[in-house]
Enzyme design. Structure first.
Site, PDB file in Angstrom:
ATOM      1  N   ASP A  64      -2.114  15.959  29.989  1.00  0.00           N
ATOM      2  CA  ASP A  64      -0.983  16.819  29.644  1.00  0.00           C
ATOM      3  C   ASP A  64      -0.866  16.881  28.126  1.00  0.00           C
ATOM      4  OD1 ASP A  64       0.155  14.287  29.175  1.00  0.00           O
ATOM      5  OD2 ASP A  64       2.131  14.909  29.849  1.00  0.00           O
ATOM      6  N   TYR A  66       0.091  16.752  24.105  1.00  0.00           N
ATOM      7  CA  TYR A  66       0.748  15.804  23.204  1.00  0.00           C
ATOM      8  C   TYR A  66       2.243  16.131  23.167  1.00  0.00           C
ATOM      9  CZ  TYR A  66      -3.988  14.932  21.368  1.00  0.00           C
ATOM     10  OH  TYR A  66      -5.314  14.621  21.216  1.00  0.00           O
ATOM     11  N   HIS A 187     -12.018   7.282  29.686  1.00  0.00           N
ATOM     12  CA  HIS A 187     -11.232   8.086  28.747  1.00  0.00           C
ATOM     13  C   HIS A 187     -11.435   7.562  27.327  1.00  0.00           C
ATOM     14  CE1 HIS A 187      -7.682   9.972  26.912  1.00  0.00           C
ATOM     15  NE2 HIS A 187      -7.746  10.826  27.918  1.00  0.00           N
TER      16      HIS A 187
END
Length: 226
Positions: A64, A66, A187
């Site tokens: 999603d 920042y 990630h």
């Protein structure tokens, strides 16, 4: 929300007529009316605006936007050019680019150059309340961005997907096109980058795959801003 006007529109038009999207539209409208929400409303669909469907070569999936000021502008992992504090995950992306392709680490995090070359910088959720990460999850954005991903999966041509972290990798079941390549890694956040993101060489692998189909590779070097 700024209306989609390029070749994404006919592909995604059916979504706008569905009940979930009507509810999502009303939710987002109310949020922007009552709270500080990022990115600015006119930037929500920038990933689609900057990278038309016909030009998609790579899909780089984020989670999603920042949630701090002067950061989100509708492209995953990217921040506005005036934001000189590069987010930690993007710092690690730059480190991997330096190791993989010899790119120098730039003084900004503005990734529009990638989008302009066919890198779809897509978040799975396209809006967020200020200072509240993941606050717009579960309101319908995931269904909409799944439709975007399915549209790319249905293209009759090579595309590379970069899936970093488990939320992105959960989309891999949707990716069934034999002409396309899926690359997975942890990630790039400071919490997980050392578990296999560093050294994954996804950027050189992406370019090698594109070039094997006589498709122009991505120039991943982000230039400095004076």
């Amino acid at each position: 929300m700024a209306m989609i006007q390029n070749d994404w529109l006919p592909a995604l038009q059916p979504e706008f007529k569905k009940e979930y999207y009507r509810e999502l539209f009303q939710f987002v409208k109310n949020e922007y009316g009552r709270r500080i929400v990022y990115p600015p409303a006119e930037d929500i669909f920038n990933a689609l605006h900057y990278t038309p469907l016909h030009s998609v070569k790579v899909v780089l999936l984020g989670q999603d936007p920042y949630h701090n000021e002067n950061q989100a502008h509708g492209l995953s992992f990217s921040v506005l050019p005036q934001q000189r504090e590069i987010p930690p995950s993007l710092q690690n992306i730059y480190k991997e680019l330096e190791s993989d392709l010899g790119c120098f680490i730039p003084n900004n995090g503005y990734l529009k150059k990638w989008a302009d070359q066919g890198v779809l910088l897509l978040n799975t959720v396209l809006t967020v309340r200020a200072h509240q990460a993941n606050s717009h999850q579960g309101h319908g954005w995931e269904q909409f961005t799944d439709a975007v991903i399915r549209t790319v999966n249905n293209l009759d041509r090579p595309v590379v997907y970069l899936l970093w972290g488990k939320p992105a990798q959960n989309k891999s079941a949707m990716l069934t096109n034999k002409k396309q390549m899926v690359l997975k890694a942890p990630h790039p956040s400071p919490l997980s980058a050392y578990r296999g993101f560093f050294g994954c060489r996804h950027f050189s692998q992406t370019n090698a795959f594109l070039e094997s189909y006589k498709i122009a590779p991505i120039d991943w070097q982000i230039e400095n801003i004076d």
